[in-house]
Design a protein around this motif. Structure first.
Motif, PDB file in Angstrom:
ATOM      1  N   ALA A  13      32.199  57.498 -17.030  1.00  0.00           N
ATOM      2  CA  ALA A  13      33.170  56.729 -16.113  1.00  0.00           C
ATOM      3  C   ALA A  13      33.129  55.322 -16.222  1.00  0.00           C
ATOM      4  CB  ALA A  13      33.227  57.160 -14.588  1.00  0.00           C
ATOM      5  N   ALA A  14      31.658  54.651 -15.609  1.00  0.00           N
ATOM      6  CA  ALA A  14      30.679  53.675 -15.636  1.00  0.00           C
ATOM      7  C   ALA A  14      31.502  52.932 -17.833  1.00  0.00           C
ATOM      8  CB  ALA A  14      29.445  53.429 -15.522  1.00  0.00           C
ATOM      9  N   LEU A  15      31.071  53.892 -19.091  1.00  0.00           N
ATOM     10  CA  LEU A  15      31.364  53.259 -19.832  1.00  0.00           C
ATOM     11  C   LEU A  15      33.222  53.152 -20.063  1.00  0.00           C
ATOM     12  CD1 LEU A  15      29.005  55.732 -21.928  1.00  0.00           C
ATOM     13  CD2 LEU A  15      28.902  52.771 -21.701  1.00  0.00           C
ATOM     14  N   THR A  16      33.969  53.701 -19.458  1.00  0.00           N
ATOM     15  CA  THR A  16      35.277  53.095 -19.612  1.00  0.00           C
ATOM     16  C   THR A  16      34.988  52.136 -18.740  1.00  0.00           C
ATOM     17  OG1 THR A  16      35.680  56.177 -19.810  1.00  0.00           O
ATOM     18  CG2 THR A  16      37.255  54.435 -19.503  1.00  0.00           C
ATOM     19  N   ALA A  17      34.544  51.996 -18.082  1.00  0.00           N
ATOM     20  CA  ALA A  17      35.318  50.280 -16.461  1.00  0.00           C
ATOM     21  C   ALA A  17      34.046  49.319 -17.465  1.00  0.00           C
ATOM     22  CB  ALA A  17      34.158  50.469 -15.688  1.00  0.00           C
ATOM     23  N   LEU A  36      37.661  54.140 -26.393  1.00  0.00           N
ATOM     24  CA  LEU A  36      36.914  54.672 -27.198  1.00  0.00           C
ATOM     25  C   LEU A  36      36.227  55.532 -26.625  1.00  0.00           C
ATOM     26  CD1 LEU A  36      34.985  54.946 -30.250  1.00  0.00           C
ATOM     27  CD2 LEU A  36      33.687  53.142 -28.581  1.00  0.00           C
ATOM     28  N   PHE A  37      36.215  55.451 -24.841  1.00  0.00           N
ATOM     29  CA  PHE A  37      35.136  55.428 -24.086  1.00  0.00           C
ATOM     30  C   PHE A  37      36.064  57.287 -23.549  1.00  0.00           C
ATOM     31  CE2 PHE A  37      32.472  52.054 -24.139  1.00  0.00           C
ATOM     32  CZ  PHE A  37      31.589  52.391 -24.736  1.00  0.00           C
ATOM     33  N   VAL A  38      37.551  57.434 -23.107  1.00  0.00           N
ATOM     34  CA  VAL A  38      37.859  58.098 -22.854  1.00  0.00           C
ATOM     35  C   VAL A  38      38.096  59.381 -23.777  1.00  0.00           C
ATOM     36  CG1 VAL A  38      40.346  58.654 -22.640  1.00  0.00           C
ATOM     37  CG2 VAL A  38      39.449  57.110 -21.568  1.00  0.00           C
ATOM     38  N   ALA A  92      43.528  62.828 -22.020  1.00  0.00           N
ATOM     39  CA  ALA A  92      43.412  62.722 -23.696  1.00  0.00           C
ATOM     40  C   ALA A  92      41.808  62.925 -22.757  1.00  0.00           C
ATOM     41  CB  ALA A  92      43.158  61.306 -23.686  1.00  0.00           C
ATOM     42  N   ALA A  93      41.283  63.051 -22.274  1.00  0.00           N
ATOM     43  CA  ALA A  93      39.898  63.117 -22.239  1.00  0.00           C
ATOM     44  C   ALA A  93      39.606  64.966 -22.246  1.00  0.00           C
ATOM     45  CB  ALA A  93      38.512  62.952 -20.172  1.00  0.00           C
ATOM     46  N   LEU A  94      40.197  65.810 -21.358  1.00  0.00           N
ATOM     47  CA  LEU A  94      40.555  67.069 -21.736  1.00  0.00           C
ATOM     48  C   LEU A  94      40.917  67.839 -22.864  1.00  0.00           C
ATOM     49  CD1 LEU A  94      41.943  68.897 -18.953  1.00  0.00           C
ATOM     50  CD2 LEU A  94      42.703  69.377 -21.390  1.00  0.00           C
ATOM     51  N   VAL A  95      42.338  67.034 -23.875  1.00  0.00           N
ATOM     52  CA  VAL A  95      42.562  67.571 -24.742  1.00  0.00           C
ATOM     53  C   VAL A  95      41.289  67.680 -26.116  1.00  0.00           C
ATOM     54  CG1 VAL A  95      44.014  67.095 -26.880  1.00  0.00           C
ATOM     55  CG2 VAL A  95      45.000  67.269 -24.086  1.00  0.00           C
TER      56      VAL A  95
END
Length: 169
Positions: A13-17, A36-38, A92-95
Protein backbone atom coordinates in the motif's frame (compact mmCIF):
# COMPACT_ATOMS: atom_id res chain seq x y z
CA UNK A 1 -4.06 -12.94 9.37
CA UNK A 2 -0.43 -13.21 10.41
CA UNK A 3 1.71 -10.18 11.38
CA UNK A 4 4.00 -10.80 8.40
CA UNK A 5 1.04 -10.63 6.03
CA UNK A 6 -0.11 -7.37 7.58
CA UNK A 7 3.38 -5.96 7.08
CA UNK A 8 3.45 -7.11 3.43
CA UNK A 9 0.02 -5.62 2.73
CA UNK A 10 1.07 -2.35 4.36
CA UNK A 11 4.35 -2.27 2.46
CA UNK A 12 2.66 -2.56 -0.92
CA UNK A 13 0.00 0.00 0.00
CA UNK A 14 2.88 2.35 0.87
CA UNK A 15 4.79 1.52 -2.30
CA UNK A 16 1.69 2.24 -4.39
CA UNK A 17 1.42 5.61 -2.63
CA UNK A 18 5.08 6.34 -3.41
CA UNK A 19 4.42 5.33 -7.02
CA UNK A 20 1.62 7.91 -7.15
CA UNK A 21 4.03 10.66 -6.13
CA UNK A 22 6.22 9.94 -9.13
CA UNK A 23 3.86 11.58 -11.57
CA UNK A 24 4.13 13.08 -15.04
CA UNK A 25 1.05 15.16 -15.81
CA UNK A 26 -0.04 14.67 -19.42
CA UNK A 27 -3.73 15.50 -19.11
CA UNK A 28 -6.54 14.36 -16.85
CA UNK A 29 -4.71 11.09 -16.15
CA UNK A 30 -1.01 11.38 -15.20
CA UNK A 31 1.68 8.80 -15.84
CA UNK A 32 2.70 7.32 -12.49
CA UNK A 33 4.47 4.26 -11.14
CA UNK A 34 1.32 3.06 -9.36
CA UNK A 35 0.65 0.37 -11.96
CA UNK A 36 4.10 -1.12 -11.39
CA UNK A 37 3.44 -1.51 -7.66
CA UNK A 38 -0.12 -2.70 -8.16
CA UNK A 39 1.16 -5.51 -10.38
CA UNK A 40 4.05 -6.28 -8.06
CA UNK A 41 1.68 -6.55 -5.11
CA UNK A 42 -0.18 -9.35 -6.87
CA UNK A 43 2.91 -11.01 -8.31
CA UNK A 44 4.77 -11.08 -5.01
CA UNK A 45 2.02 -11.35 -2.41
CA UNK A 46 -0.45 -13.47 -4.34
CA UNK A 47 -4.02 -12.68 -5.27
CA UNK A 48 -5.52 -12.30 -1.79
CA UNK A 49 -2.82 -10.22 -0.15
CA UNK A 50 -2.19 -8.20 -3.32
CA UNK A 51 -5.90 -7.39 -3.47
CA UNK A 52 -5.92 -6.40 0.20
CA UNK A 53 -2.86 -4.18 -0.21
CA UNK A 54 -4.67 -2.16 -2.85
CA UNK A 55 -7.87 -2.01 -0.79
CA UNK A 56 -5.75 -0.62 2.05
CA UNK A 57 -4.22 1.92 -0.34
CA UNK A 58 -7.69 3.10 -1.42
CA UNK A 59 -8.87 3.19 2.19
CA UNK A 60 -5.94 5.33 3.30
CA UNK A 61 -6.58 7.68 0.40
CA UNK A 62 -10.31 7.83 1.14
CA UNK A 63 -9.48 8.82 4.71
CA UNK A 64 -7.87 11.96 3.33
CA UNK A 65 -4.20 11.06 3.34
CA UNK A 66 -2.51 12.46 0.21
CA UNK A 67 -1.54 9.11 -1.30
CA UNK A 68 -3.06 9.55 -4.74
CA UNK A 69 -1.35 11.24 -7.68
CA UNK A 70 -0.66 14.95 -7.38
CA UNK A 71 -0.57 14.48 -3.58
CA UNK A 72 -4.35 14.23 -3.41
CA UNK A 73 -6.55 12.29 -1.06
CA UNK A 74 -10.12 12.09 0.16
CA UNK A 75 -13.33 10.45 -0.94
CA UNK A 76 -13.81 13.00 -3.73
CA UNK A 77 -10.83 11.53 -5.60
CA UNK A 78 -12.60 8.17 -5.62
CA UNK A 79 -15.44 9.80 -7.57
CA UNK A 80 -13.31 12.02 -9.80
CA UNK A 81 -12.11 11.55 -13.36
CA UNK A 82 -9.42 9.02 -12.42
CA UNK A 83 -11.58 7.05 -9.96
CA UNK A 84 -12.06 4.10 -12.31
CA UNK A 85 -8.33 3.54 -12.52
CA UNK A 86 -8.05 3.57 -8.74
CA UNK A 87 -11.00 1.23 -8.20
CA UNK A 88 -9.40 -1.21 -10.64
CA UNK A 89 -6.17 -1.52 -8.65
CA UNK A 90 -7.37 -4.28 -6.28
CA UNK A 91 -8.77 -6.30 -9.20
CA UNK A 92 -5.57 -5.86 -11.22
CA UNK A 93 -3.47 -7.03 -8.26
CA UNK A 94 -5.77 -10.02 -7.79
CA UNK A 95 -5.53 -11.05 -11.44
CA UNK A 96 -1.75 -10.60 -11.58
CA UNK A 97 -1.52 -12.73 -8.44
CA UNK A 98 -3.59 -15.52 -9.94
CA UNK A 99 -1.07 -15.90 -12.79
CA UNK A 100 2.13 -15.38 -10.80
CA UNK A 101 3.66 -18.86 -10.75
CA UNK A 102 5.19 -18.97 -14.25
CA UNK A 103 6.89 -16.09 -16.06
CA UNK A 104 4.83 -16.33 -19.27
CA UNK A 105 1.60 -16.59 -17.32
CA UNK A 106 2.70 -13.81 -14.98
CA UNK A 107 3.18 -11.49 -17.94
CA UNK A 108 -0.23 -12.46 -19.32
CA UNK A 109 -1.82 -11.88 -15.91
CA UNK A 110 -0.06 -8.55 -15.58
CA UNK A 111 -1.23 -7.42 -19.00
CA UNK A 112 -4.77 -8.53 -18.18
CA UNK A 113 -4.47 -6.53 -14.96
CA UNK A 114 -3.43 -3.47 -16.96
CA UNK A 115 -6.41 -4.10 -19.23
CA UNK A 116 -8.72 -4.11 -16.21
CA UNK A 117 -7.25 -0.79 -15.09
CA UNK A 118 -7.81 0.64 -18.57
CA UNK A 119 -11.34 -0.70 -18.83
CA UNK A 120 -12.58 0.70 -15.52
CA UNK A 121 -10.59 3.89 -15.90
CA UNK A 122 -11.83 4.47 -19.43
CA UNK A 123 -15.42 3.75 -18.38
CA UNK A 124 -15.37 6.31 -15.56
CA UNK A 125 -13.56 8.94 -17.60
CA UNK A 126 -15.93 8.40 -20.54
CA UNK A 127 -18.89 9.35 -18.35
CA UNK A 128 -17.28 12.78 -18.01
CA UNK A 129 -15.72 13.46 -21.40
CA UNK A 130 -17.16 10.89 -23.81
CA UNK A 131 -15.96 7.49 -24.94
CA UNK A 132 -13.67 8.50 -27.79
CA UNK A 133 -11.99 11.34 -25.91
CA UNK A 134 -11.59 9.18 -22.79
CA UNK A 135 -9.88 6.48 -24.85
CA UNK A 136 -7.68 9.09 -26.52
CA UNK A 137 -6.47 10.70 -23.28
CA UNK A 138 -7.00 7.93 -20.73
CA UNK A 139 -5.79 4.78 -22.47
CA UNK A 140 -3.72 5.29 -25.63
CA UNK A 141 -0.93 7.44 -24.15
CA UNK A 142 -0.30 4.85 -21.45
CA UNK A 143 -0.05 1.63 -23.46
CA UNK A 144 3.73 1.75 -24.09
CA UNK A 145 4.71 2.74 -20.55
CA UNK A 146 2.29 0.32 -18.92
CA UNK A 147 3.47 -2.55 -21.11
CA UNK A 148 7.01 -1.77 -19.92
CA UNK A 149 5.76 -1.63 -16.31
CA UNK A 150 4.14 -5.05 -16.73
CA UNK A 151 7.38 -6.51 -18.10
CA UNK A 152 9.38 -4.83 -15.33
CA UNK A 153 6.99 -6.11 -12.65
CA UNK A 154 7.34 -9.70 -13.85
CA UNK A 155 11.13 -9.41 -14.00
CA UNK A 156 11.38 -7.75 -10.56
CA UNK A 157 9.05 -10.32 -9.02
CA UNK A 158 11.11 -13.17 -10.47
CA UNK A 159 14.34 -11.66 -9.16
CA UNK A 160 12.91 -10.97 -5.70
CA UNK A 161 11.53 -14.51 -5.40
CA UNK A 162 14.92 -15.92 -6.40
CA UNK A 163 16.51 -14.08 -3.47
CA UNK A 164 14.02 -15.30 -0.86
CA UNK A 165 13.51 -18.68 0.78
CA UNK A 166 10.87 -20.84 -0.91
CA UNK A 167 8.29 -20.39 1.83
CA UNK A 168 8.56 -16.57 1.72
CA UNK A 169 6.04 -14.74 -0.48
Amino acid sequence: MEPGEIAEISLFAALTAVGAMISIPIGPVPITLQVLFVLLSGLLLGPRLGFLSQVLYLTIGAMGFPVFSRFSGGVAVLYGPTAGYLWAFPLAALVAGLFRKRTGLALAGSLIGVGIIYLLGWFRLSLLIGEARAFEVGVLPFVPSDALKAIAAVWIAKEVRALLPEDAL
